[in-house]
Design a protein around this motif. Structure first.
Motif, PDB file in Angstrom:
ATOM      1  N   SER A   8     -15.937  43.683  -4.246  1.00  0.00           N
ATOM      2  CA  SER A   8     -16.628  44.401  -5.323  1.00  0.00           C
ATOM      3  C   SER A   8     -16.579  43.652  -6.654  1.00  0.00           C
ATOM      4  O   SER A   8     -17.255  44.030  -7.603  1.00  0.00           O
ATOM      5  N   ARG A   9     -15.786  42.625  -6.732  1.00  0.00           N
ATOM      6  CA  ARG A   9     -15.604  41.832  -7.953  1.00  0.00           C
ATOM      7  C   ARG A   9     -15.059  42.668  -9.118  1.00  0.00           C
ATOM      8  O   ARG A   9     -15.242  42.325 -10.266  1.00  0.00           O
ATOM      9  N   THR A  10     -14.381  43.763  -8.814  1.00  0.00           N
ATOM     10  CA  THR A  10     -13.777  44.578  -9.870  1.00  0.00           C
ATOM     11  C   THR A  10     -12.278  44.296 -10.008  1.00  0.00           C
ATOM     12  O   THR A  10     -11.689  44.637 -11.022  1.00  0.00           O
ATOM     13  N   ALA A  11     -11.678  43.677  -9.006  1.00  0.00           N
ATOM     14  CA  ALA A  11     -10.269  43.285  -9.075  1.00  0.00           C
ATOM     15  C   ALA A  11     -10.186  41.832  -9.538  1.00  0.00           C
ATOM     16  O   ALA A  11     -11.111  41.046  -9.324  1.00  0.00           O
ATOM     17  N   ARG A  12      -9.068  41.510 -10.172  1.00  0.00           N
ATOM     18  CA  ARG A  12      -8.824  40.133 -10.605  1.00  0.00           C
ATOM     19  C   ARG A  12      -7.419  39.747 -10.162  1.00  0.00           C
ATOM     20  O   ARG A  12      -6.443  40.302 -10.652  1.00  0.00           O
ATOM     21  N   ASP A  13      -7.331  38.821  -9.232  1.00  0.00           N
ATOM     22  CA  ASP A  13      -6.043  38.340  -8.734  1.00  0.00           C
ATOM     23  C   ASP A  13      -5.694  37.058  -9.480  1.00  0.00           C
ATOM     24  O   ASP A  13      -6.462  36.094  -9.455  1.00  0.00           O
ATOM     25  N   TYR A  14      -4.537  37.044 -10.124  1.00  0.00           N
ATOM     26  CA  TYR A  14      -4.111  35.884 -10.913  1.00  0.00           C
ATOM     27  C   TYR A  14      -3.110  35.059 -10.124  1.00  0.00           C
ATOM     28  O   TYR A  14      -2.104  35.577  -9.649  1.00  0.00           O
ATOM     29  N   PHE A  15      -3.401  33.763  -9.984  1.00  0.00           N
ATOM     30  CA  PHE A  15      -2.591  32.838  -9.206  1.00  0.00           C
ATOM     31  C   PHE A  15      -2.109  31.681 -10.073  1.00  0.00           C
ATOM     32  O   PHE A  15      -2.816  31.234 -10.972  1.00  0.00           O
ATOM     33  N   CYS A  16      -0.949  31.157  -9.725  1.00  0.00           N
ATOM     34  CA  CYS A  16      -0.485  29.919 -10.343  1.00  0.00           C
ATOM     35  C   CYS A  16      -1.303  28.773  -9.738  1.00  0.00           C
ATOM     36  O   CYS A  16      -1.382  28.650  -8.513  1.00  0.00           O
ATOM     37  N   PRO A  17      -1.917  27.921 -10.575  1.00  0.00           N
ATOM     38  CA  PRO A  17      -2.712  26.824 -10.029  1.00  0.00           C
ATOM     39  C   PRO A  17      -1.863  25.717  -9.401  1.00  0.00           C
ATOM     40  O   PRO A  17      -2.390  24.888  -8.668  1.00  0.00           O
ATOM     41  N   ARG A  18      -0.559  25.723  -9.643  1.00  0.00           N
ATOM     42  CA  ARG A  18       0.324  24.698  -9.065  1.00  0.00           C
ATOM     43  C   ARG A  18       0.855  25.101  -7.689  1.00  0.00           C
ATOM     44  O   ARG A  18       0.757  24.347  -6.738  1.00  0.00           O
ATOM     45  N   CYS A  19       1.454  26.301  -7.604  1.00  0.00           N
ATOM     46  CA  CYS A  19       2.110  26.684  -6.344  1.00  0.00           C
ATOM     47  C   CYS A  19       1.327  27.722  -5.545  1.00  0.00           C
ATOM     48  O   CYS A  19       1.642  27.976  -4.389  1.00  0.00           O
ATOM     49  N   GLY A  20       0.306  28.342  -6.137  1.00  0.00           N
ATOM     50  CA  GLY A  20      -0.566  29.262  -5.415  1.00  0.00           C
ATOM     51  C   GLY A  20      -0.075  30.689  -5.290  1.00  0.00           C
ATOM     52  O   GLY A  20      -0.725  31.500  -4.641  1.00  0.00           O
ATOM     53  N   ILE A  21       1.054  31.024  -5.901  1.00  0.00           N
ATOM     54  CA  ILE A  21       1.600  32.373  -5.802  1.00  0.00           C
ATOM     55  C   ILE A  21       0.846  33.317  -6.740  1.00  0.00           C
ATOM     56  O   ILE A  21       0.483  32.953  -7.861  1.00  0.00           O
ATOM     57  N   PRO A  76       1.417  36.425  -8.879  1.00  0.00           N
ATOM     58  CA  PRO A  76       2.443  37.306  -9.434  1.00  0.00           C
ATOM     59  C   PRO A  76       1.926  38.681  -9.853  1.00  0.00           C
ATOM     60  O   PRO A  76       2.685  39.637  -9.890  1.00  0.00           O
ATOM     61  N   PHE A  77       0.642  38.780 -10.164  1.00  0.00           N
ATOM     62  CA  PHE A  77       0.081  40.069 -10.581  1.00  0.00           C
ATOM     63  C   PHE A  77      -1.426  40.051 -10.461  1.00  0.00           C
ATOM     64  O   PHE A  77      -2.047  39.003 -10.282  1.00  0.00           O
ATOM     65  N   ARG A  78      -1.990  41.253 -10.553  1.00  0.00           N
ATOM     66  CA  ARG A  78      -3.444  41.399 -10.432  1.00  0.00           C
ATOM     67  C   ARG A  78      -3.897  42.623 -11.200  1.00  0.00           C
ATOM     68  O   ARG A  78      -3.094  43.498 -11.523  1.00  0.00           O
ATOM     69  N   ILE A  79      -5.178  42.689 -11.470  1.00  0.00           N
ATOM     70  CA  ILE A  79      -5.811  43.908 -11.965  1.00  0.00           C
ATOM     71  C   ILE A  79      -6.444  44.562 -10.745  1.00  0.00           C
ATOM     72  O   ILE A  79      -7.268  43.943 -10.067  1.00  0.00           O
ATOM     73  N   PRO A  80      -6.025  45.797 -10.401  1.00  0.00           N
ATOM     74  CA  PRO A  80      -6.559  46.451  -9.200  1.00  0.00           C
ATOM     75  C   PRO A  80      -8.059  46.705  -9.285  1.00  0.00           C
ATOM     76  O   PRO A  80      -8.632  46.810 -10.374  1.00  0.00           O
ATOM     77  N   SER A  81      -8.666  46.830  -8.129  1.00  0.00           N
ATOM     78  CA  SER A  81     -10.102  47.100  -8.061  1.00  0.00           C
ATOM     79  C   SER A  81     -10.419  48.523  -8.503  1.00  0.00           C
ATOM     80  O   SER A  81      -9.569  49.418  -8.451  1.00  0.00           O
ATOM     81  N   ALA A  82     -11.638  48.706  -8.912  1.00  0.00           N
ATOM     82  CA  ALA A  82     -12.123  50.044  -9.261  1.00  0.00           C
ATOM     83  C   ALA A  82     -12.245  50.865  -7.981  1.00  0.00           C
ATOM     84  O   ALA A  82     -12.441  50.305  -6.897  1.00  0.00           O
ATOM     85  N   PRO A  83     -12.117  52.171  -8.076  1.00  0.00           N
ATOM     86  CA  PRO A  83     -12.257  52.997  -6.866  1.00  0.00           C
ATOM     87  C   PRO A  83     -13.628  52.811  -6.212  1.00  0.00           C
ATOM     88  O   PRO A  83     -14.642  52.660  -6.898  1.00  0.00           O
TER      89      PRO A  83
END
Length: 126
Positions: A63-76, A78-85
Motif C-alpha cells: 500500500s506504500r503507507t508503511a515506511r521501513d527504515y534500514f541501516c544501509p551498512r548492515c541491513g537491519i 530497527p524501526f518502522r512507521i506502520p501501514s495505514a489500516p
C-alpha cells in the motif's frame, strides 16, 4: 516507563525509546515472517533518533503507507512507521496509528523470552 537504547547490528543507526515493553507483535505477512522482527508500537514522541533518519534506507511496499527504515551498512531494520489500516480493518473499526513500530530485537538489555508475544495475522489483510 523505561528508556531503552537501541541500534542496528553495526551500530551506525542508534536511537532511544521510552516505553513499557509489556508485549511484542509477531506478524505473519510475507515481509514480516521473513524478517523475524518483534515489534512494539510507541507514540511518535517516545522515539529519539541519535542517527539522522536521512542516513537510513527506506523500504515501502504494497500500500506504500508503511515506511521501513534500514541501516544501509548492515541491513537491519530497527524501526518502522506502520501501514495505514486496510479497508477491511477500517470496516472492523481499526483506527490509524500515529507513531513508530520498534524492533525489540534491536533494544539493549531486553530479555525477549520474558515478553508476551501477540500474533498478528497480516497474511489475511489485503
Amino acid at each position: 516507563m523505561t528508556t531503552y537504547r537501541g541500534s542496528c547490528h553495526c551500530g551506525a543507526c542508534r536511537f532511544e525509546v521510552d516505553t513499557d515493553l509489556d508485549h511484542v507483535r509477531s506478524c505473519n505477512c510475507s515481509v514480516c515472517r521473513r524478517r523475524g522482527a518483534l515489534i512494539h508500537r510507541v507514540p511518535e514522541s517516545a522515539l529519539r533518533m541519535l542517527t539522522p533518519l536521512e542516513d537510513l534506507t527506506v523500504y515501502e511496499w504494497h500500500s506504500r503507507t508503511a515506511r521501513d527504515y534500514f541501516c544501509p551498512r548492515c541491513g537491519i531494520m530497527p524501526f518502522r512507521i506502520p501501514s495505514a489500516p486496510t479497508a477491511q480493518e477500517t470496516a472492523q473499526g481499526k483506527l490509524p496509528f500515529a507513531g513508530w513500530a520498534i524492533n525489540a530485537r534491536c533494544l539493549e538489555g531486553v530479555d525477549l523470552a520474558s515478553i508476551p508475544v501477540r500474533l498478528v495475522n497480516g497474511a489475511d489483510l489485503s
